[in-house]
Design a protein around this motif. Structure first.
Motif, mmCIF file in Angstrom:
data_model
loop_
_atom_site.group_PDB
_atom_site.id
_atom_site.type_symbol
_atom_site.label_atom_id
_atom_site.label_comp_id
_atom_site.label_asym_id
_atom_site.label_seq_id
_atom_site.Cartn_x
_atom_site.Cartn_y
_atom_site.Cartn_z
ATOM 1 N N CYS A 100 33.053 67.778 12.859
ATOM 2 C CA CYS A 100 31.616 67.650 12.664
ATOM 3 C C CYS A 100 31.169 66.326 13.300
ATOM 4 N N ALA A 101 29.986 66.307 13.865
ATOM 5 C CA ALA A 101 29.509 65.090 14.507
ATOM 6 C C ALA A 101 28.006 64.932 14.294
ATOM 7 N N ALA A 102 27.546 63.689 14.378
ATOM 8 C CA ALA A 102 26.133 63.395 14.146
ATOM 9 C C ALA A 102 25.639 62.322 15.091
ATOM 10 N N ASP A 103 24.383 62.440 15.487
ATOM 11 C CA ASP A 103 23.738 61.410 16.288
ATOM 12 C C ASP A 103 22.235 61.554 16.145
ATOM 13 N N TYR A 104 21.517 60.453 16.286
ATOM 14 C CA TYR A 104 20.056 60.543 16.218
ATOM 15 C C TYR A 104 19.501 61.281 17.441
ATOM 16 N N SER A 105 20.315 61.400 18.497
ATOM 17 C CA SER A 105 19.895 62.051 19.734
ATOM 18 C C SER A 105 20.527 63.439 19.869
ATOM 19 N N PHE A 106 19.709 64.473 19.924
ATOM 20 C CA PHE A 106 20.188 65.844 20.129
ATOM 21 C C PHE A 106 20.926 65.945 21.460
ATOM 22 N N SER A 107 20.443 65.260 22.452
ATOM 23 C CA SER A 107 21.074 65.300 23.771
ATOM 24 C C SER A 107 22.480 64.719 23.735
ATOM 25 N N ARG A 108 22.629 63.614 23.030
ATOM 26 C CA ARG A 108 23.947 62.985 22.961
ATOM 27 C C ARG A 108 24.967 63.903 22.294
ATOM 28 N N VAL A 109 24.523 64.649 21.313
ATOM 29 C CA VAL A 109 25.452 65.593 20.669
ATOM 30 C C VAL A 109 25.859 66.657 21.671
ATOM 31 N N GLY A 110 24.890 67.211 22.377
ATOM 32 C CA GLY A 110 25.177 68.257 23.347
ATOM 33 C C GLY A 110 26.055 67.784 24.500
ATOM 34 N N LEU A 111 25.945 66.508 24.818
ATOM 35 C CA LEU A 111 26.732 65.945 25.924
ATOM 36 C C LEU A 111 28.127 65.533 25.474
ATOM 37 N N GLY A 112 28.383 65.687 24.177
ATOM 38 C CA GLY A 112 29.719 65.382 23.688
ATOM 39 C C GLY A 112 29.965 63.934 23.356
ATOM 40 N N SER A 113 28.907 63.169 23.180
ATOM 41 C CA SER A 113 29.078 61.754 22.876
ATOM 42 C C SER A 113 28.279 61.316 21.655
ATOM 43 N N PRO A 114 28.391 62.052 20.565
ATOM 44 C CA PRO A 114 27.694 61.622 19.348
ATOM 45 C C PRO A 114 28.326 60.371 18.761
ATOM 46 N N THR A 115 27.552 59.662 17.992
ATOM 47 C CA THR A 115 28.007 58.383 17.457
ATOM 48 C C THR A 115 29.018 58.540 16.328
ATOM 49 N N TYR A 116 28.782 59.516 15.468
ATOM 50 C CA TYR A 116 29.605 59.640 14.260
ATOM 51 C C TYR A 116 30.425 60.928 14.275
ATOM 52 N N TRP A 117 31.642 60.809 13.776
ATOM 53 C CA TRP A 117 32.578 61.933 13.751
ATOM 54 C C TRP A 117 33.222 62.051 12.372
ATOM 55 N N GLY A 118 33.511 63.297 12.002
ATOM 56 C CA GLY A 118 34.311 63.523 10.816
ATOM 57 C C GLY A 118 35.785 63.511 11.157
ATOM 58 N N GLN A 119 36.606 63.749 10.146
ATOM 59 C CA GLN A 119 38.061 63.718 10.327
ATOM 60 C C GLN A 119 38.626 65.056 10.784
ATOM 61 N N GLY A 120 37.859 66.108 10.633
ATOM 62 C CA GLY A 120 38.300 67.406 11.113
ATOM 63 C C GLY A 120 38.854 68.315 10.037
ATOM 64 N N THR A 121 38.779 69.604 10.317
ATOM 65 C CA THR A 121 39.384 70.620 9.465
ATOM 66 C C THR A 121 40.057 71.637 10.379
ATOM 67 N N GLN A 122 41.267 72.025 10.012
ATOM 68 C CA GLN A 122 42.076 72.880 10.890
ATOM 69 C C GLN A 122 41.727 74.351 10.690
ATOM 70 N N VAL A 123 41.562 75.038 11.804
ATOM 71 C CA VAL A 123 41.371 76.491 11.807
ATOM 72 C C VAL A 123 42.503 77.098 12.615
ATOM 73 N N THR A 124 43.212 78.034 11.994
ATOM 74 C CA THR A 124 44.321 78.698 12.659
ATOM 75 C C THR A 124 44.086 80.201 12.604
ATOM 76 N N VAL A 125 44.070 80.818 13.769
ATOM 77 C CA VAL A 125 43.868 82.264 13.868
ATOM 78 C C VAL A 125 45.139 82.891 14.419
ATOM 79 N N SER A 126 45.641 83.880 13.717
ATOM 80 C CA SER A 126 46.883 84.529 14.135
ATOM 81 C C SER A 126 46.698 86.037 14.196
ATOM 82 N N SER A 127 47.611 86.662 14.924
ATOM 83 C CA SER A 127 47.506 88.132 15.078
ATOM 84 C C SER A 127 48.224 88.842 13.953
#
Length: 123
Positions: free
Chosen positions: A96-123
């Motif tokens: 998850c990520a956050a920034d005051y700028s919508f553009s910065r989020v879309g460009l992949g350079s938001p200021t704040y980041w979470g630690q992440g959550t793992q998603v695993t998809v198997s057959s």
């Protein structure tokens, strides 16, 4: 202190669904654009989706368009990602990520980041 805490990840079979959540604190949530990114093992982190402060505008990566839905609840300070029709290639750590700028989020350079959550998809 800004904090973004993701949850909802897990293991699922192909074709299944998961809903990720991200709770934000330490900033005025409703004034920040938000986004989801993912990183698979051995690959670069990639953009998944972003949503404007009010939730009226959203953008999706081609790979997930039509299967994933981003949303937010500005009362609960929570961002969501509903993931349907999951594929093996969706396996990744989701951030998850956050920034005051919508553009910065879309460009992949938001200021704040979470630690992440793992998603695993198997057959």
């Amino acid at each position: 202190q800004v904090q973004l805490v993701e949850s909802g990840g897990g293991s699922v079979q192909t074709g299944g669904s998961l809903k990720l959540s991200c709770i934000g604190s330490g900033f005025i949530f409703k004034t920040y654009a938000m986004g989801w990114f993912r990183q698979a093992p051995g690959k670069e982190r990639e953009f998944v989706s972003s949503i404007s402060e009010s939730g009226t505008t959203d953008i999706y990566a081609t790979a997930v368009k039509g299967r994933f839905t981003i949303s937010r609840d500005n009362v609960k300070n929570t961002l969501y990602l509903q993931m349907n029709s999951l594929k093996i290639e969706d396996t990744a750590m989701y951030y998850c990520a956050a920034d005051y700028s919508f553009s910065r989020v879309g460009l992949g350079s938001p200021t704040y980041w979470g630690q992440g959550t793992q998603v695993t998809v198997s057959s």
